[in-house]
Every structure is written in C-alpha cells, then in structure tokens.
Design an enzyme around this catalytic site. Sequence first.
Site, mmCIF file in Angstrom:
data_model
loop_
_atom_site.group_PDB
_atom_site.id
_atom_site.type_symbol
_atom_site.label_atom_id
_atom_site.label_comp_id
_atom_site.label_asym_id
_atom_site.label_seq_id
_atom_site.Cartn_x
_atom_site.Cartn_y
_atom_site.Cartn_z
ATOM 1 N N TRP A 10 0.876 -1.269 0.021
ATOM 2 C CA TRP A 10 -0.016 0.053 -0.075
ATOM 3 C C TRP A 10 1.182 1.298 0.057
ATOM 4 O O TRP A 10 1.808 1.375 0.871
ATOM 5 C CB TRP A 10 -1.027 0.005 1.379
ATOM 6 C CG TRP A 10 -1.818 1.135 1.385
ATOM 7 C CD1 TRP A 10 -2.581 1.511 0.562
ATOM 8 C CD2 TRP A 10 -2.164 1.902 2.516
ATOM 9 N NE1 TRP A 10 -3.353 2.554 1.206
ATOM 10 C CE2 TRP A 10 -3.075 2.915 2.337
ATOM 11 C CE3 TRP A 10 -1.498 2.035 3.910
ATOM 12 C CZ2 TRP A 10 -3.465 3.817 3.233
ATOM 13 C CZ3 TRP A 10 -1.955 2.974 4.847
ATOM 14 C CH2 TRP A 10 -2.958 3.864 4.397
ATOM 15 N N LYS A 53 -13.528 -0.381 5.621
ATOM 16 C CA LYS A 53 -14.306 -1.297 4.517
ATOM 17 C C LYS A 53 -15.105 -2.338 5.139
ATOM 18 O O LYS A 53 -16.171 -2.351 4.484
ATOM 19 C CB LYS A 53 -12.909 -2.226 3.924
ATOM 20 C CG LYS A 53 -11.641 -1.419 3.718
ATOM 21 C CD LYS A 53 -11.413 -0.825 2.590
ATOM 22 C CE LYS A 53 -10.068 0.188 2.939
ATOM 23 N NZ LYS A 53 -9.633 0.927 1.758
ATOM 24 N N ASP A 79 -0.706 -5.136 9.609
ATOM 25 C CA ASP A 79 -1.778 -4.224 9.085
ATOM 26 C C ASP A 79 -3.050 -5.000 8.719
ATOM 27 O O ASP A 79 -2.966 -5.921 7.734
ATOM 28 C CB ASP A 79 -1.107 -3.329 7.875
ATOM 29 C CG ASP A 79 -2.065 -2.144 7.534
ATOM 30 O OD1 ASP A 79 -3.426 -2.318 7.959
ATOM 31 O OD2 ASP A 79 -1.678 -1.615 6.557
HETATM 32 N N1 PLP Z 1 -3.698 -0.220 5.119
HETATM 33 C C1 PLP Z 1 -3.946 -0.938 4.011
HETATM 34 C C2 PLP Z 1 -3.009 -2.030 3.462
HETATM 35 C C3 PLP Z 1 -5.113 -0.018 3.257
HETATM 36 O O1 PLP Z 1 -5.230 -0.676 2.108
HETATM 37 C C4 PLP Z 1 -5.747 0.784 3.487
HETATM 38 C C5 PLP Z 1 -6.737 1.576 3.098
HETATM 39 O O2 PLP Z 1 -6.775 1.604 1.965
HETATM 40 C C6 PLP Z 1 -5.429 1.502 5.080
HETATM 41 C C7 PLP Z 1 -4.353 0.654 5.811
HETATM 42 C C8 PLP Z 1 -5.967 2.486 5.687
HETATM 43 O O3 PLP Z 1 -7.306 2.184 6.076
HETATM 44 P P1 PLP Z 1 -8.172 3.780 6.687
HETATM 45 O O4 PLP Z 1 -8.885 3.973 5.294
HETATM 46 O O5 PLP Z 1 -9.244 3.002 7.645
HETATM 47 O O6 PLP Z 1 -7.145 4.543 7.073
#
Ligand code: PLP
Length: 398
Positions: free
Chosen positions: A130, A246, A211
């Site tokens: 990410w 999500k 994560d």
């Molecule tokens: N970690 C990963 C791998 C993600 O894909 C995302 C969001 O796309 C997040 C963390 C962050 O999530 P949030 O939108 O709750 O901050």
Amino acid sequence: LFAGIQDAPLDPIMRLFEAFNADPSPKKLNLVVGVYTDADGKVPRLRAVQTAEKRWIEKGLPKTYRPIEGTKPFRDAVQELLFGKGAPILSQNRAATLQSIGGTGALKTGADVLAKLFPNATVAVSNPSWENHKALFTQAGFTVVDYPYFSAETGGADYPAMKAYLQDLPKGSIVVLHACCHNPTGADLSLDEWRDLVPLIAERGLIPFLDIAYQGFGNGLDADAEPVRLFAESGQEFLVASSFSKSFSLYGERVGALTIVAENPAAKAKVESFAKRLVRASYSNPHTHGAAIVEIVLTDPELRADWERELGEMRDRIRAMRERMADSLQQRHPERGFDAIKTQKGMFSYTGLSPAEATRLREEHEVYALETGRICVAAVNTHNIDHVIDAIDAVVKG
Ligand code: PLP
C-alpha cells in the site's frame, strides 16, 4: 515563508482519479480506488450500521470528549475480533488497544511510538505495498526498505524470497506485514507460511507490525485474523493496525484501532500510557460517532450476526466476480496466468497487465486501472464485468 517548498508529485491514484472525474464518457469505469461497491455500483450502507446509527441518535447522548484510548467496550470488541472469543491473550492483560483515526491513524500512532523508542530502526515493507506505508514510516523518521513479496510468474506471494530477505535484516528492524488481503496484489501467504514466519521473526529479534485493513474480505473474520492469532500464541511483542473503513463501509467516519501487545501487564501499562501521551499531543481524543456505531454493532448479538452475514455477502460477491473474470480471461489467454485472480484475496488484484496495457485500457476502453496492473475487483459487478473482461481481452490481443 512557503514559496521555497518543492511541489509534491501527485500520487498515481489521485492523478487517475482526477482524470476519471474529468472523463465525459458514460461508459467510464473506475477500478482505481479502494472502495467496495455493491452489485449496483453503490457504496453500501450496511443494514446493521443503519440500525446502530438510528439507535445511537435516538439515545440523544451528549457529545462529550471520548477517552484518549476510546471506550472499554469498543477496545474489548476490537481485541475479541482480532484474537478470537476466549483467546488466552484476552485475559493475560498484555494487549493495549487505542481507538484510532482509521487504519492509517493506527499505523501512524504505532509508527510514532516505535520512532520514539527505536529511532534508528529500519522499517521493511513488502514490495509492492500500500503506497502510504512507505510515506507514513518515512514521515515518522524511519529509513524504509522493501522486502521481496510478489511473484509475477505465479501471481502469488514469493515466500522463499521474502524469508531469505527477512533472515538477513538487522535485529530490531520493524517488519510491516499485511495480515490478509494484501494491497495491492491480493496475494497472501498461506497459513503454513505464516506458521514458518512467526517463529523466524522472534528468532531474528524483528518487530512485527501487522496491518489488517480488510478483515472479513478474504476467507472470513476468524480465518483472516489467523496470522494475528499466531503471533499472539507465540508470546512475542507486536503491533496491529485495524481498520473498520471497509468492513463497516464507514470510510469517512475514520474508525480504526491500534493494538500493542507487550510481554506482560506491566510493560503493557507502560506502552499504553506512552502511546496515550503521544495521542494527547497529536489529536487529543478520538471521534465519537463512527466508533459508537461500530461498538453497538460489535456488542449487540443480533446486529453483530447481521453484520457478519452482510460482510459475508460482500466477500462472496467479490469472489464470484473473481471467478468469472479469471475463468473467462484464462480461457482466452492461457499463457497470461489470469487464473491467479481467482486465488488472490480481498478487494484488489494484480492482473499482470503491463503499464502500456493499463494505459490502453483507459484510453481505448475507459476502464481506469493503475499502471501496475492493479484493479479493484470490489468495483466489478454483473453490469460491468463483460465490459471489463472484453477490454482486458482486447488490450492483451494488442
Ligand atoms: N492499510 C492498508 C493495507 C490499506 O489498504 C488501507 C486503506 O486503503 C489502510 C491501511 C488505511 O485504512 P483507513 O482508510 O481506515 O485509514
């Protein structure tokens, strides 16, 4: 004061998002952003979430400050979701959970805690990962390196290469691991690979930071948390960033949690108060609304069961789209390994499309995908799937 600041390059997702918004074509399709849309292409308002929201508003409670770490029922529910009902760690009192500003905020607070304690540590993230992982840990002051992760040949994770790299990382390095539904590839480690990795991380003295932004979208709520549970059972100290963006379709409410697992209750109390001090000087207190809704859903048996059902429906819908895409494209182009789309998990897939093919997909077929070939399978539905398959087929034919 600010004139000397260099222009920051626009992130590829935002660049394509802007191009998508400016595209007048009625046929255009956005497979770029990481948002789940339902069979009609809409961001769903989950049934349990709507009921919980109504109940909460009807109570008419004052919107006073929330504790820095969030309420106890919220934190307990997060831990149960991560570790499983009745897990020994729940009564060991060695895990501290703090409500956070989405999964990103959990990663950021965790990164700040680690940066204060181990300022010279290196952070290793998967290649690819990410895109915000690198930015976030760099901003926290760390040097960030990549560990090998994805095999373009198989469309799966390359565990032997990853293991070989991690074995040579200096003791005390921080390793960021996607617990499930790897973003951007959709390629996850198998449970046997996790069973091999968890003791290796302990032996090498590495600091694991998991994560888990897509719990429930891979194989189910419990199965997706299995890597977290393996770490808990191993007795190691580790961190976990949870996101409910999500799984509750509550993106803009920014609900997440940071869980820090220490070796014993005394160390847990220390790290918890350390993290709370950092939060106090950062944003002071977390928000009320989104977390209250998540708390109601997770603690009310009926709403929880309905949420789990609806999450299962989302997971099954994505899986069905994966199967249709993979089967159809594999039949048309057996040499391209499109069947990996079926085994990949979660909202994204690395399709193996080249940057030139992804560009033609956008320019000739109005299907927007990242140049890396990543598509958001969670945005594919029965109305647009034939368009997506035919467009990919056309660009692969050349
Ligand atoms: N970690 C990963 C791998 C993600 O894909 C995302 C969001 O796309 C997040 C963390 C962050 O999530 P949030 O939108 O709750 O901050």
